[in-house]
Design a protein around this motif. Structure first.
Motif, PDB file in Angstrom:
ATOM      1  N   CYS A 215      40.610  50.557  -4.739  1.00 17.39           N
ATOM      2  CA  CYS A 215      40.923  51.322  -3.632  1.00 17.39           C
ATOM      3  C   CYS A 215      40.646  50.571  -2.319  1.00 17.39           C
ATOM      4  O   CYS A 215      40.547  51.512  -1.409  1.00 17.39           O
ATOM      5  CB  CYS A 215      40.297  52.578  -3.729  1.00 17.39           C
ATOM      6  SG  CYS A 215      40.821  53.688  -4.860  1.00 17.39           S
ATOM      7  N   ASP A 216      40.701  49.432  -2.324  1.00 17.74           N
ATOM      8  CA  ASP A 216      40.579  48.622  -1.157  1.00 17.74           C
ATOM      9  C   ASP A 216      40.993  47.313  -1.346  1.00 17.74           C
ATOM     10  O   ASP A 216      40.373  46.365  -1.015  1.00 17.74           O
ATOM     11  CB  ASP A 216      39.155  48.749  -0.345  1.00 17.74           C
ATOM     12  CG  ASP A 216      39.206  48.351   0.909  1.00 17.74           C
ATOM     13  OD1 ASP A 216      40.191  48.080   1.757  1.00 17.74           O
ATOM     14  OD2 ASP A 216      38.032  48.012   1.403  1.00 17.74           O
ATOM     15  N   THR A 217      42.098  46.974  -1.873  1.00 18.83           N
ATOM     16  CA  THR A 217      42.558  45.701  -2.386  1.00 18.83           C
ATOM     17  C   THR A 217      43.189  45.064  -1.090  1.00 18.83           C
ATOM     18  O   THR A 217      44.244  44.297  -1.383  1.00 18.83           O
ATOM     19  CB  THR A 217      43.666  46.040  -3.429  1.00 18.83           C
ATOM     20  OG1 THR A 217      44.526  46.826  -3.153  1.00 18.83           O
ATOM     21  CG2 THR A 217      42.898  46.364  -4.787  1.00 18.83           C
ATOM     22  N   LYS A 218      42.573  44.954   0.176  1.00 17.58           N
ATOM     23  CA  LYS A 218      42.994  44.211   1.017  1.00 17.58           C
ATOM     24  C   LYS A 218      42.967  42.875   0.577  1.00 17.58           C
ATOM     25  O   LYS A 218      42.162  42.417  -0.251  1.00 17.58           O
ATOM     26  CB  LYS A 218      42.080  44.445   2.352  1.00 17.58           C
ATOM     27  CG  LYS A 218      42.360  45.625   3.000  1.00 17.58           C
ATOM     28  CD  LYS A 218      41.239  46.140   4.175  1.00 17.58           C
ATOM     29  CE  LYS A 218      40.961  45.080   5.021  1.00 17.58           C
ATOM     30  NZ  LYS A 218      40.133  45.764   6.195  1.00 17.58           N
ATOM     31  N   VAL A 219      43.746  41.845   1.075  1.00 17.64           N
ATOM     32  CA  VAL A 219      44.006  40.729   0.608  1.00 17.64           C
ATOM     33  C   VAL A 219      42.601  39.754   0.732  1.00 17.64           C
ATOM     34  O   VAL A 219      42.192  39.139  -0.050  1.00 17.64           O
ATOM     35  CB  VAL A 219      45.126  39.859   1.197  1.00 17.64           C
ATOM     36  CG1 VAL A 219      45.134  39.918   2.817  1.00 17.64           C
ATOM     37  CG2 VAL A 219      45.151  38.345   0.727  1.00 17.64           C
ATOM     38  N   MET A 309      50.139  55.649   4.895  1.00 21.55           N
ATOM     39  CA  MET A 309      48.837  56.154   4.830  1.00 21.55           C
ATOM     40  C   MET A 309      48.061  55.823   5.737  1.00 21.55           C
ATOM     41  O   MET A 309      47.177  56.275   6.563  1.00 21.55           O
ATOM     42  CB  MET A 309      48.548  55.987   3.181  1.00 21.55           C
ATOM     43  CG  MET A 309      46.994  57.034   3.182  1.00 21.55           C
ATOM     44  SD  MET A 309      46.032  56.862   1.714  1.00 21.55           S
ATOM     45  CE  MET A 309      47.233  57.361   0.540  1.00 21.55           C
ATOM     46  N   GLN A 310      47.982  54.056   5.839  1.00 21.54           N
ATOM     47  CA  GLN A 310      47.029  53.492   6.695  1.00 21.54           C
ATOM     48  C   GLN A 310      47.467  53.790   8.242  1.00 21.54           C
ATOM     49  O   GLN A 310      46.724  54.122   9.103  1.00 21.54           O
ATOM     50  CB  GLN A 310      47.247  51.993   6.727  1.00 21.54           C
ATOM     51  CG  GLN A 310      46.097  51.392   7.200  1.00 21.54           C
ATOM     52  CD  GLN A 310      44.762  51.700   6.724  1.00 21.54           C
ATOM     53  OE1 GLN A 310      44.527  51.583   5.412  1.00 21.54           O
ATOM     54  NE2 GLN A 310      43.917  52.140   7.318  1.00 21.54           N
ATOM     55  N   ALA A 311      48.913  54.021   8.570  1.00 21.14           N
ATOM     56  CA  ALA A 311      49.322  54.587   9.855  1.00 21.14           C
ATOM     57  C   ALA A 311      48.711  55.866  10.243  1.00 21.14           C
ATOM     58  O   ALA A 311      48.497  56.312  11.264  1.00 21.14           O
ATOM     59  CB  ALA A 311      50.915  54.308   9.877  1.00 21.14           C
ATOM     60  N   THR A 323      36.538  57.524  16.129  1.00 20.87           N
ATOM     61  CA  THR A 323      35.304  57.710  15.655  1.00 20.87           C
ATOM     62  C   THR A 323      35.142  57.068  14.162  1.00 20.87           C
ATOM     63  O   THR A 323      33.855  57.104  13.700  1.00 20.87           O
ATOM     64  CB  THR A 323      35.020  59.381  15.345  1.00 20.87           C
ATOM     65  OG1 THR A 323      36.141  59.740  14.444  1.00 20.87           O
ATOM     66  CG2 THR A 323      35.119  60.024  16.472  1.00 20.87           C
ATOM     67  N   TYR A 324      36.120  56.541  13.646  1.00 21.16           N
ATOM     68  CA  TYR A 324      36.053  56.056  12.185  1.00 21.16           C
ATOM     69  C   TYR A 324      35.830  54.873  12.200  1.00 21.16           C
ATOM     70  O   TYR A 324      34.887  53.848  11.592  1.00 21.16           O
ATOM     71  CB  TYR A 324      37.074  56.801  11.210  1.00 21.16           C
ATOM     72  CG  TYR A 324      36.811  56.367   9.895  1.00 21.16           C
ATOM     73  CD1 TYR A 324      36.225  57.377   9.031  1.00 21.16           C
ATOM     74  CD2 TYR A 324      37.504  55.310   9.385  1.00 21.16           C
ATOM     75  CE1 TYR A 324      36.092  57.083   7.887  1.00 21.16           C
ATOM     76  CE2 TYR A 324      37.360  55.223   7.981  1.00 21.16           C
ATOM     77  CZ  TYR A 324      36.838  55.935   6.997  1.00 21.16           C
ATOM     78  OH  TYR A 324      36.623  55.606   5.822  1.00 21.16           O
ATOM     79  N   TYR A 325      37.062  53.811  12.365  1.00 23.56           N
ATOM     80  CA  TYR A 325      37.217  52.604  12.476  1.00 23.56           C
ATOM     81  C   TYR A 325      36.501  51.839  13.537  1.00 23.56           C
ATOM     82  O   TYR A 325      36.671  52.321  14.810  1.00 23.56           O
ATOM     83  CB  TYR A 325      38.815  52.213  12.197  1.00 23.56           C
ATOM     84  CG  TYR A 325      39.492  52.523  11.213  1.00 23.56           C
ATOM     85  CD1 TYR A 325      39.092  51.962   9.771  1.00 23.56           C
ATOM     86  CD2 TYR A 325      40.357  53.773  11.226  1.00 23.56           C
ATOM     87  CE1 TYR A 325      40.031  52.393   8.872  1.00 23.56           C
ATOM     88  CE2 TYR A 325      40.918  53.892   9.963  1.00 23.56           C
ATOM     89  CZ  TYR A 325      40.643  53.319   8.797  1.00 23.56           C
ATOM     90  OH  TYR A 325      41.384  53.669   7.701  1.00 23.56           O
TER      91      TYR A 325
HETATM   92  C1  GN1 Z   1      38.685  49.832   5.716  1.00 22.19           C
HETATM   93  O1  GN1 Z   1      35.874  48.013   5.159  1.00 22.19           O
HETATM   94  P1  GN1 Z   1      37.210  47.705   5.013  1.00 22.19           P
HETATM   95  O2  GN1 Z   1      37.624  46.874   6.205  1.00 22.19           O
HETATM   96  O3  GN1 Z   1      37.404  46.806   4.011  1.00 22.19           O
HETATM   97  C2  GN1 Z   1      38.819  51.072   4.891  1.00 22.19           C
HETATM   98  C3  GN1 Z   1      40.081  50.991   4.171  1.00 22.19           C
HETATM   99  C4  GN1 Z   1      41.320  50.526   5.156  1.00 22.19           C
HETATM  100  C5  GN1 Z   1      40.858  49.341   5.841  1.00 22.19           C
HETATM  101  C6  GN1 Z   1      41.816  49.074   6.979  1.00 22.19           C
HETATM  102  C7  GN1 Z   1      36.125  53.110   3.417  1.00 22.19           C
HETATM  103  O4  GN1 Z   1      38.189  48.872   4.841  1.00 22.19           O
HETATM  104  O5  GN1 Z   1      40.411  52.118   3.305  1.00 22.19           O
HETATM  105  O6  GN1 Z   1      42.510  50.422   4.237  1.00 22.19           O
HETATM  106  O7  GN1 Z   1      39.660  49.689   6.582  1.00 22.19           O
HETATM  107  N1  GN1 Z   1      37.800  51.447   4.205  1.00 22.19           N
HETATM  108  C8  GN1 Z   1      37.112  52.880   4.116  1.00 22.19           C
HETATM  109  O8  GN1 Z   1      41.901  47.903   7.330  1.00 22.19           O
HETATM  110  O9  GN1 Z   1      37.621  53.515   4.821  1.00 22.19           O
END
Ligand code: GN1
Ligand code: MG
Length: 370
Positions: A215-219, A309-311, A323-325
């Motif tokens: 659930c956070d498979t950012k590269v 979803m990210q947008a 308030t979140y990112y």
């Molecule tokens: C957040 O913490 P990080 O940067 O790996 C976020 C992800 C989003 C991502 C967008 C818990 O991940 O869901 O896709 O930023 N994590 C949380 O870059 O919300």
């Protein structure tokens, strides 16, 4: 960094701390690397868990320990060597060996082994993308038979209906007074809403299972050795039951973007089909055995769902007044939103070619035609 030394002292580390400094570029937690004095003792990664976002730290850490223990058992059974570089190792507290996080009265902290001679990347080439596909497929495959029941460390984390509800609430509240100037973006996102909630609809019909996903498979959440082979998947806070679309889709969202996640220059943003093809080949080679035909058929939907979803999430945060990112400048979440929408448009243009490619791969793997 003096305030961190008493935290470090809580954990059962080997050696003497020499130096501590910030590490990585996560948007949620704060991460530090702790070097020890002797080359014979390991270095460590210390993290402050953002408990405003991860409100159930106990449940989250239980998930992580269950997942890493399960993977470790499998790797040992397979005779794999160098296991401490292939799965994360969490360090227990000095005064409670069953506990892997420490609460200092304000913040939650945890410590893990630093993986030496390894790199993370914000972009990958085709070879690395194939390896990453295999690795995420294997990660999911290894967890198919995990005996523990995992909690949702963030409830409804990748639930598109829930994210849209938060978006609609943010439009209604207009906390930062940003709605009027951005009607075009709002309309653009809302017109896709029904289609993008397909996963929840299929789940309600009993057709789509939840499985343990990352659930956070950012590269940049994957570690590679110096030869370009995947060592392990990191950043396990969000490991929880979800649709497999989460891992497939979020990797492509980050790795197959020719621009940056927050690129201010939209002409740089597009969906890279070469990365799509190699990642998909790798992923199917390790995941096709357990995936259902419906899951496979919806992989192009997953590729669109995650930029969407990210947008929605970035823009909701923008409407709420950031308030979140973590943001680097006032309009950052708006710039991120635009970049994700551009990526989504590019994915949409490529959908027929993606579907054709996947069908073709499944034939080559000798699987039932979709
Ligand atoms: C957040 O913490 P990080 O940067 O790996 C976020 C992800 C989003 C991502 C967008 C818990 O991940 O869901 O896709 O930023 N994590 C949380 O870059 O919300
Ligand atoms: Mg990360």
């Amino acid at each position: 960094m003096d305030h961190i030394s008493p935290i470090v002292a809580q954990f059962r580390i080997q050696g003497t701390p020499a130096d501590i400094r910030p590490l990585g570029a996560g948007l949620i937690n704060d991460t530090y690397i702790l070097r020890t004095q002797s080359p014979d003792t390991p270095d460590y990664v210390l993290q402050r868990i953002n408990h405003h976002i991860f409100t159930d730290v106990e449940g989250l850490q239980r998930n992580i320990m269950a997942v890493t223990a399960h993977i470790r058992r499998k790797l040992i059974a397979q005779g794999v060597t160098d296991i401490d570089r292939k799965v994360l190792t969490f360090i227990p507290l000095k005064d409670d060996e069953n506990k892997t996080y420490y609460f200092d009265g304000t913040s939650y902290w945890r410590m893990m082994l630093f993986i030496p001679d390894a790199d993370t990347f914000d972009t990958v080439n085709e070879k690395y993308s194939r390896h990453a596909g295999e690795a995420f497929g294997q990660f999911q495959a290894m967890l198919v038979d995990i005996p523990d029941t995992l909690t949702e460390s963030i409830p409804d984390f990748h639930n598109m209906e829930f994210r849209l509800q938060q978006f609609r609430d943010a439009i209604r509240d207009d906390a930062a007074g940003r709605v009027e100037a951005n009607r075009d973006i709002i309309d653009d996102l809302l017109r896709r809403a029904t289609d993008m909630c397909r996963a929840e609809e299929l789940h309600r019909q009993g057709l789509l299972p939840k499985r343990v996903c990352h659930c956070d498979t950012k590269v940049n959440n994957m570690m590679f050795d110096r030869q370009g082979h995947v060592l392990c998947v990191i950043d396990l806070d969000t490991v929880m039951p979800s649709y497999i679309f989460s891992d497939y889709g979020d990797f492509l969202r980050t790795a197959a973007n020719t621009g940056a996640e927050d690129d201010p220059d939209l002409s740089r943003v597009s969906f890279n089909m070469d990365i799509f093809r190699t990642f998909t080949e790798g992923y199917l080679s390790s995941a096709a055995a357990f995936l259902t035909p419906l899951e496979i058929e919806n992989l192009p939907y997953a590729a669109a769902l995650f930029p969407y979803m990210q947008a929605v999430r970035f823009f909701t945060d923008y409407l709420n007044g950031d308030t979140y990112y973590k943001i680097a400048y006032p309009e950052h979440n708006l710039v991120r939103t635009r970049a994700q929408i551009r990526l989504l448009e590019s994915v949409e243009q490529n959908t027929p070619q993606m579907a054709e490619f996947i069908t073709d791969r499944m034939h080559k793997l000798g699987k039932t035609p979709l």
